[in-house]
Scaffold this motif. Structure first.
Motif, short mmCIF file in Angstrom:
data_model
loop_
_atom_site.label_atom_id
_atom_site.label_comp_id
_atom_site.label_asym_id
_atom_site.label_seq_id
_atom_site.Cartn_x
_atom_site.Cartn_y
_atom_site.Cartn_z
N TYR A 4 0.81 -1.22 0.00
CA TYR A 4 0.00 0.00 0.00
C TYR A 4 0.84 1.27 0.00
N LEU A 5 2.18 1.12 0.02
CA LEU A 5 3.04 2.30 0.04
C LEU A 5 2.75 3.19 -1.18
N GLY A 6 2.70 4.47 -0.92
CA GLY A 6 2.41 5.43 -1.99
C GLY A 6 0.97 5.87 -2.04
N GLN A 7 0.08 5.14 -1.38
CA GLN A 7 -1.32 5.57 -1.36
C GLN A 7 -1.46 6.82 -0.48
N PRO A 8 -2.36 7.72 -0.82
CA PRO A 8 -2.56 8.92 0.00
C PRO A 8 -3.26 8.59 1.32
N TYR A 9 -3.22 9.57 2.22
CA TYR A 9 -3.96 9.41 3.47
C TYR A 9 -5.45 9.50 3.19
N ASP A 10 -6.21 8.66 3.84
CA ASP A 10 -7.66 8.57 3.58
C ASP A 10 -8.43 9.56 4.44
N VAL A 11 -8.52 10.80 3.97
CA VAL A 11 -9.27 11.81 4.70
C VAL A 11 -10.77 11.56 4.63
N HIS A 12 -11.20 10.68 3.73
CA HIS A 12 -12.63 10.37 3.61
C HIS A 12 -13.05 9.28 4.61
N PHE A 13 -12.11 8.53 5.13
CA PHE A 13 -12.38 7.44 6.07
C PHE A 13 -13.42 6.45 5.52
N LEU A 14 -13.18 6.06 4.27
CA LEU A 14 -14.07 5.11 3.60
C LEU A 14 -13.26 3.89 3.16
N PRO A 15 -13.89 2.73 3.11
CA PRO A 15 -13.17 1.52 2.70
C PRO A 15 -12.95 1.45 1.19
N ASP A 16 -11.87 0.77 0.81
CA ASP A 16 -11.63 0.41 -0.60
C ASP A 16 -11.70 1.60 -1.56
N ASN A 17 -11.04 2.69 -1.18
CA ASN A 17 -11.08 3.88 -2.04
C ASN A 17 -9.69 4.30 -2.50
N GLY A 18 -8.70 3.38 -2.41
CA GLY A 18 -7.36 3.70 -2.89
C GLY A 18 -6.58 4.62 -1.99
N ALA A 19 -7.00 4.75 -0.74
CA ALA A 19 -6.32 5.57 0.25
C ALA A 19 -6.39 4.86 1.61
N MET A 20 -5.51 5.25 2.53
CA MET A 20 -5.42 4.56 3.83
C MET A 20 -5.38 5.55 4.99
N TYR A 21 -6.11 5.26 6.05
CA TYR A 21 -5.84 5.90 7.34
C TYR A 21 -5.12 4.87 8.22
N CYS A 22 -4.60 5.28 9.36
CA CYS A 22 -3.61 4.46 10.06
C CYS A 22 -4.10 3.06 10.42
N SER A 23 -5.22 2.95 11.08
CA SER A 23 -5.69 1.62 11.50
C SER A 23 -6.26 0.83 10.33
N GLU A 24 -6.69 1.53 9.28
CA GLU A 24 -7.16 0.84 8.07
C GLU A 24 -6.00 0.09 7.42
N LEU A 25 -4.81 0.71 7.41
CA LEU A 25 -3.63 0.05 6.86
C LEU A 25 -3.32 -1.23 7.62
N VAL A 26 -3.36 -1.16 8.95
CA VAL A 26 -3.09 -2.35 9.76
C VAL A 26 -4.16 -3.41 9.51
N TYR A 27 -5.40 -3.01 9.49
CA TYR A 27 -6.50 -3.96 9.25
C TYR A 27 -6.30 -4.69 7.93
N ASN A 28 -5.94 -3.97 6.88
CA ASN A 28 -5.79 -4.58 5.55
C ASN A 28 -4.51 -5.40 5.42
N ALA A 29 -3.48 -5.07 6.19
CA ALA A 29 -2.21 -5.77 6.09
C ALA A 29 -2.17 -7.05 6.92
N TYR A 30 -2.86 -7.06 8.04
CA TYR A 30 -2.79 -8.20 8.95
C TYR A 30 -3.90 -9.20 8.61
N VAL A 31 -3.66 -9.88 7.49
CA VAL A 31 -4.61 -10.83 6.93
C VAL A 31 -3.88 -12.14 6.67
N THR A 32 -4.47 -13.25 7.10
CA THR A 32 -3.84 -14.56 6.90
C THR A 32 -4.05 -15.03 5.46
#
Length: 223
Positions: free
Chosen positions: A132-160
């Motif tokens: 996800y490096l290079g994606q902008p910060y998710d000021v919209h706080f919405l899922p699956d919109n090509g941007a990340m906020y801090c805990s969203e990044l962790v949620y999406n990365a910590y997947v088995t």
């Protein structure tokens, strides 16, 4: 004599397992660092950190305003996270500490926690985050919109491998403890031309820090 040696060995094993030894406290790739501010600390109403704290503190003594992923390479510690300043990025720990230095020159409380997974699995989560490096910060706080906020990044990365998320989603709350909407959120989402995403499924660092899959490793980055 043999029975005594076996018993002694068993006792040592129990002690080692519960001693909180230095090796267990050493930073590892995949550890999470939660940035915490004492309740009541003036974060300013016109800052995102202040708005996040007001919306998620929930009466806690420490307001958790941010979460970041650690990557350890030999003697170097790197941060992978999503912030307004950097977007989704990887940078040295010194930069992270400088960015989060408070107005009075002090540092916030850093709580480092570790997921109940193998070291190899934790490293895989780090590699997931790098996608996800290079994606902008998710000021919209919405899922699956090509941007990340801090805990969203962790949620999406910590997947088995089977697609199971280590952490939970829940309806997001932007209101403060009195039920009022902080001015920061009202103004931000008005500028963005969208409704406040109240109750949209998402995450926040305060709730994430208390998930049962995590255990505390240490406070701060000192020896």
């Amino acid at each position: 004599m043999k029975r005594v040696l076996i018993l002694f060995s068993a006792v040592l094993t129990v002690i080692a397992a519960g001693c909180g030894c230095a090796s267990d406290r050493a930073l590892r790739s995949g550890d999470l660092v939660f940035v915490q501010i004492p309740e009541g600390y003036d974060l300013e109403d016109d800052s995102m950190a202040g708005a996040i704290g007001a919306s998620t503190a929930d009466g806690q003594a420490l307001m958790t305003i941010h979460v970041a992923i650690l990557e350890v390479e030999r003697d170097s510690v790197w941060i992978i996270d999503a912030t307004i300043k950097h977007g989704t990025d990887r940078y040295p720990l010194d930069t992270f500490l400088r960015d989060f230095t408070l107005k009075d020159g002090s540092l916030p409380h850093f709580e480092i926690k570790r997921a109940d997974v193998s070291a190899a699995q934790a490293r895989e989560f780090v590699e997931n985050a790098k996608r996800y490096l290079g994606q902008p910060y998710d000021v919209h706080f919405l899922p699956d919109n090509g941007a990340m906020y801090c805990s969203e990044l962790v949620y999406n990365a910590y997947v088995t491998e089977d697609g199971t998320h280590l952490f939970s989603e829940y309806p997001m709350n932007f209101r403060d403890a009195s039920g009022q909407m902080p001015l920061y959120w009202t103004q931000l989402f008005a500028l963005l031309g969208q409704d406040v995403p109240q109750d949209v499924p998402g995450t926040n660092p305060q709730r994430m820090s208390s998930e049962p899959v995590l255990r505390s490793v240490r406070a701060g980055f000192g020896k």
